[in-house]
Every structure is written in C-alpha cells, then in structure tokens.
Design a protein around this motif. Sequence first.
Motif, short mmCIF file in Angstrom:
data_model
loop_
_atom_site.label_atom_id
_atom_site.label_comp_id
_atom_site.label_asym_id
_atom_site.label_seq_id
_atom_site.Cartn_x
_atom_site.Cartn_y
_atom_site.Cartn_z
N UNK A 151 -2.37 -5.23 -3.65
CA UNK A 151 -2.95 -4.11 -2.90
C UNK A 151 -3.62 -3.12 -3.85
N UNK A 168 -3.91 6.53 0.56
CA UNK A 168 -4.42 5.76 1.70
C UNK A 168 -3.89 4.33 1.76
N UNK A 169 -3.58 3.75 0.60
CA UNK A 169 -3.24 2.33 0.58
C UNK A 169 -1.75 2.12 0.31
N UNK A 172 1.24 4.67 2.63
CA UNK A 172 1.47 4.29 4.04
C UNK A 172 2.30 3.02 4.16
N UNK A 173 2.04 2.05 3.28
CA UNK A 173 2.82 0.82 3.33
C UNK A 173 4.23 1.04 2.84
N UNK A 249 3.04 -2.09 14.75
CA UNK A 249 2.01 -2.72 15.56
C UNK A 249 1.03 -3.55 14.73
N UNK A 250 0.94 -3.25 13.41
CA UNK A 250 0.01 -4.02 12.58
C UNK A 250 0.64 -5.33 12.07
N UNK A 251 1.94 -5.57 12.40
CA UNK A 251 2.57 -6.81 11.90
C UNK A 251 2.24 -8.01 12.77
N UNK B 87 -5.32 -10.07 -0.35
CA UNK B 87 -5.06 -8.63 -0.57
C UNK B 87 -5.78 -7.72 0.40
N UNK B 88 -5.85 -8.14 1.65
CA UNK B 88 -6.37 -7.22 2.68
C UNK B 88 -5.35 -6.10 2.87
N UNK B 89 -5.81 -4.94 3.34
CA UNK B 89 -4.88 -3.84 3.58
C UNK B 89 -4.24 -4.06 4.95
N UNK B 90 -2.93 -4.33 4.99
CA UNK B 90 -2.30 -4.77 6.24
C UNK B 90 -2.21 -3.67 7.30
N UNK B 91 -2.27 -2.40 6.87
CA UNK B 91 -2.12 -1.30 7.83
C UNK B 91 -3.46 -0.84 8.39
N UNK B 92 -4.53 -1.56 8.06
CA UNK B 92 -5.85 -1.21 8.59
C UNK B 92 -6.40 -2.41 9.37
N UNK B 100 -13.45 1.07 4.55
CA UNK B 100 -12.68 2.03 3.77
C UNK B 100 -13.38 2.46 2.47
N UNK B 104 -14.98 6.06 1.58
CA UNK B 104 -14.23 6.95 0.69
C UNK B 104 -14.78 6.97 -0.73
N UNK B 133 -5.63 -6.55 13.41
CA UNK B 133 -5.03 -6.35 12.10
C UNK B 133 -4.99 -7.68 11.36
N UNK B 135 -2.78 -9.34 9.96
CA UNK B 135 -1.66 -10.24 10.23
C UNK B 135 -1.97 -11.22 11.36
#
Lengths: 251, 240
Positions: A151, A168-169, A172-173, A249-251, B87-92, B100, B104, B133, B135
């Motif tokens: 990441x 931002x990255x 949050x995780x 919800x993103x899982x 390595x994608x951002x999992x929370x986006x 992103x 930014x 997402x 996942x």
Amino acid sequence: MELSPVNWTAGIINAFGVEPALPLLGQAAPTGFSLDFSQIAPNIPFILQGVWVTLGFTLVSAAIGFTWGTILSIFKISKFKPLRWFADFYTSVFRGTPLILQLAIIYFSTPQLIGYSIPAFQAGVITFSLNSAAYSSETIRGGIMAVDKGQREAAMSMGVAYPLMMWDIILPQAFKNILPALVNESIALLKDSSLVSTVGALDLMRRGQIVAAEKFIYFEPLLIVGLVYYIMVMTFTMLSRRLERRMRKSD
Amino acid sequence: MIRTEFLSKSFGKLNVLKDISTEIKKGEVVAIIGPSGCGKSTFLRCLNLLETPTRGRIYIDGQDITAPNVDIKDVRQNIGMVFQHFNLFPHMTVLENLTYAPLKVKKVPKAQAQQRAMDLLHRVGLEEKAEVYPSRLSGGQKQRVAIARSLAMEPQVMLFDEPTSALDPEMVKEVLDVMKALAQTQITMAIVTHEMGFAREVADRIIFLDNGNIAEDAPPEVFFSNPKSERACQFLEKVL
C-alpha cells in the motif's frame, strides 16, 4: 448537596464496604437484603445527571487521547531516533504508574507548581487523555505495521507525499483493523473515569457516593450507579458494532 | 528516457545488482527476464527509487534522480508502476483508486480526473466496475484497474513488476492484452516478466539478467532463437 468532611469520609469508607454504616446523625439504617428505593427516589435525577459528566470525561479524553496516541504512534515508526525514544519513554511512564497516582499528581501538584488551581474536570481530562494516548499509541502502531507494505509502495510510486499517504491510505486501513481494540480502550476509559470522584468531580460515581453518604443507604444508590455504567457500556458496544459493520462494506 | 550508469545495489553483504549500465529509449518496450533471484525486480524498483541504489546513477529524461537535491515525488509522478500484488487501495472504490493521485498530487480538477478515469476504465474494459470496491474484483480485473490507476497520472514511463505472476492462469491473457494495447502507444515500458511468449511478441528488446549482471541484451528474435551466453541458453532450455 455539599458534604461536611466527616460524613464524606464515612461515605467513602462505606461505599467501598470497608465498615458497616455508622448512623452518625441518629438515622437508623435498615439492614437485610430488602431493596428500598423509595428513600432515594428524589435523588435519582441527581445521580443520573452524572451520566453527562462521565460521558463528557470519556468522549473528550478519548478524542484527545486517540489523536495524541496517533501522533505518538507515528513517532514510534519514525526514522528519527529521538522521536522514537521520546514516544517509547512516554509510554513506559504512563503504563508503568497507576492511573490514580497520575490523576493525583496532576490535580494536587499543579497548584503547587504553577499556582493554577486546576478544576477537577480539567485535571481528569488531561490525565485520562495522556494515559489513554500511551495505551492507544501501541495499538495504533500495531495497526499501521499490519497494513500491507505494498500500500505504501503504491502510494509512493504515484508521488504521494508521506503525510498524505499516512492520512488517506495507511491510517484508514489501520483504524479499521484496530477498531475493536480501540472500543475496548474507550470502554476502559469510561469506567476508569470514575476515578475523578477521588478529586471531587461530580461524576456518576461520586454522585452515588454523595447520596449514599447523605441518606446512609448504600446498596441502592450504588446499584443504580452500576446499572447506569453497564447500560452506557452496552450502548457504546452496540454503536461500535454498527460502525464496524459499516466500515466492513468494502470487504 | 532511462539511463543507468554502474547501478549497484547490495542488501548487507549480498550484491544483488552489479554495475548495471544500460539505456531504455523513449517509446521502447523492454522485457527484463532472468532466473529468480537474479535482481530483475530490484533493478526495476531502483528505477523509481523504491529501492535506494548503493552506487551508481539513474537518469530519467536526462535528470540524475540519484542526486541529493532531487524531489523524488516529482520524478515518480512521471513513472507509473504496476505491482505483482496489485496494491489497490481496498478502502476506496475503483473510481476513487483512479482519481486519488491525480486529485491529491497533480491537483487535477475533479470532473476532469473522473472523466479521465472513466476513459481509462473503458480502455481496460472495466467501465461498469467504477463504483465497486476492489475486493469484489477478480485478480485479472484488479490488475487491469491497477494499470489504469498508474496511467491516470499520465506517466511517460510504465514499470511492470511481474504483473501476471499472482494471477490464475485463465486471467493472465486479459492483463497481457491490456499491456499489448499499451505497447502500441508511445509510452516507454519496462516489464519484469516470466511470460516468455509475451516478451517475444511485445518487447522491442530483451534484457537478460543473471546474478546481478546483464548477461544478454538483444532484440527478442535474436535472444530467443540465437542466444549468445551459455547462461541464457540454459535458462531458455528450462522455460521454453
């Protein structure tokens, strides 16, 4: 509802069940396992107002504590060694001494040291914030380390600056993974906030003790206080479960 | 476009790269192959300084990026990288992943960043996945999104670090197809890969690394049919 020193002391002792109640003022305390809330019924609103005091302590301290804890956790993974030393030393001090001692030092020594008679609420918030930052910084550091290093590399490879990447990255995780641990920490904080009763803040705990000492009835008011703490913790647990589900919800 | 001079990298006592001097020209597609542990990933990761070289210089567009006063963040904006594990951002969401860094880092206006992201998703055939997402995606889809995410920064160079090694066999082709299409554009590509067929078909040049050295540097038709070094012969015997 202020108390004279004499029956306040008696109240403290009896609140912790060290000695049986002494009917100092000639009131006869009933004995046995019968519960009688009628005598303290008029005082129940007074006790319940303590919920806001206790909640105030907990929320303000948790907010400051987790923010400071996050900063400390970033110190702990810094390449700059003095920051790491500072954060590690800080944590060792606050984890290595009793919370009630920290509170006593901040409350009683501040007037002596800087001539400022610190209100109990401020002393409590400062102590609990500093203390919970020490604990949560370790949790947060663990959460940051557990985020896959890919990441970081992905963010770096696009030219994202370190603070932005953290904010931002990575964080949050990290927070999503350590949410249950932080909820635990907050629950401990909520209950530990009862220690401010020892420096005279009118929180839930102290209000129960005051009523008990006033009426010479101990079990009922303290039972109410216990029940209120329990309900607060349960509500908090439920809310955090809901938050956790939303974050998944993103899982 | 990219030039290395005596590029060396050691991890403790282990010398992974030994004085690599080579050049990748603008618009060229170079496949870097070799046995595992030969230093090919390390070489690639040095090119955007994800690994700091122990010695030597790297020039990108004539600029020495190993010089102390260089802000590597500026250089990296111009060099996309695709990783083995996506390595994608999992929370986006997919769209947020793509917008992103442009938003930014490059401060592109939001509407423009989203428009470009949708165009890129269209190019990799994943327009309909914009709001999901990562996942929810298969490995091949994730890697296509990762390629699109790198391209969203409009880099002049793309680095691919074993982009198909973590994929199920039936998903390799969809990723390679995207890369083939990309090779037709004017972008400069350096690809670490084990896909010999792909390297032969798409690359303009093969760099064969062995034990931290360039053992062979030749066009694919020469390398695959008539390798000069003995080490390359042995390697090709095993993989072809």
